[in-house]
Design an enzyme around this catalytic site. Structure first.
Site, PDB file in Angstrom:
ATOM      1  N   CYS A 120      -6.859  -1.246  -3.715  1.00 48.94           N
ATOM      2  CA  CYS A 120      -6.510   0.080  -3.051  1.00 48.94           C
ATOM      3  C   CYS A 120      -6.393   1.299  -4.060  1.00 48.94           C
ATOM      4  O   CYS A 120      -5.444   1.129  -4.963  1.00 48.94           O
ATOM      5  CB  CYS A 120      -5.456   0.096  -1.931  1.00 48.94           C
ATOM      6  N   HIS A 164      -9.244  -1.630   6.593  1.00 48.61           N
ATOM      7  CA  HIS A 164      -8.768  -1.313   5.284  1.00 48.61           C
ATOM      8  C   HIS A 164      -8.496   0.512   5.290  1.00 48.61           C
ATOM      9  O   HIS A 164      -7.242   0.930   5.252  1.00 48.61           O
ATOM     10  CB  HIS A 164      -9.211  -1.588   3.923  1.00 48.61           C
ATOM     11  N   GLU A 165      -9.565   1.136   5.481  1.00 48.07           N
ATOM     12  CA  GLU A 165      -9.598   2.547   5.502  1.00 48.07           C
ATOM     13  C   GLU A 165      -8.771   2.813   6.703  1.00 48.07           C
ATOM     14  O   GLU A 165      -8.094   4.008   6.633  1.00 48.07           O
ATOM     15  CB  GLU A 165     -11.063   2.966   5.414  1.00 48.07           C
ATOM     16  N   HIS A 195      -5.013   3.397   6.830  1.00 46.92           N
ATOM     17  CA  HIS A 195      -4.594   4.512   6.087  1.00 46.92           C
ATOM     18  C   HIS A 195      -3.987   5.803   7.484  1.00 46.92           C
ATOM     19  O   HIS A 195      -3.472   6.450   7.132  1.00 46.92           O
ATOM     20  CB  HIS A 195      -5.254   5.245   5.176  1.00 46.92           C
TER      21      HIS A 195
END
Length: 184
Positions: A103, A145-146, A149
């Site tokens: 990341c 994953h994105e 955030h």
């Protein structure tokens, strides 16, 4: 527009849920500037995805640009630069697969994370048009994953075995092995 600083683990914005993009921002100069900054910053960093909170903008916007082709994960499908505004994820199959994730906000580390491999995303384009798409395999992992955030989470929150979090140099040496060392 501009290459923005990517904030790192420990910055409070990374642990706060992002706000939905309000209707009045769709198609606006403000949103267009943010999208340009995300793209410029992602291209400069060499990453494959970036979420607005990573540049200290707590809005639900993510950019993924997966070039596809051969990689350490095998042959990958391509996902040309795609913006996801106010995305929602529906897991279509709970079966998981694991990948070593890194990341831009957690530089220098890699961790093994298992995630569902088939999901549906409902989101809006930057112009406010809704779209829906199904993702499988590695692209599904990148999406999750994105989008983490956007919810105040980092990939390290999903590591089940702390022994599977390591510095990149050790990852290259002990996980990828000597064949990577000789080809690099």
């Amino acid at each position: 527009m501009a290459i923005r600083d990517i904030i790192r683990m420990g910055h409070p914005t990374l642990r706060q849920p992002a706000e939905p993009v309000p209707a009045e921002l769709f198609g606006s100069r403000v949103l267009a500037d943010l999208l340009t900054d995300l793209r410029d910053t992602l291209e400069s960093s060499g990453g494959i995805g970036l979420a607005a909170p990573q540049i200290n903008v707590p809005l639900q916007v993510a950019l993924i640009d997966l070039p596809g082709g051969p990689s350490r994960y095998g042959e990958l499908p391509s996902l040309p630069a795609t913006y996801f505004v106010n995305p929602e994820v529906e897991i279509l199959d709970p079966a998981t697969a694991g990948y070593w994730e890194g990341c831009l906000s957690v530089p220098g580390l890699r961790g093994f994370v298992e995630r569902p491999q088939q999901l549906r995303v409902r989101a809006s384009t930057p112009e406010g048009e809704p779209f829906e798409r199904v993702f499988e395999g590695f692209p599904a992992t990148v999406i999750q994953h994105e989008f983490d955030h956007l919810n105040g989470h980092l990939y390290i929150d999903h590591i089940r075995d702390p022994r599977l979090l390591m510095f990149e140099a050790e990852y290259e040496q002990f996980v990828l092995g000597p064949e990577v060392q000789s080809s690099g």
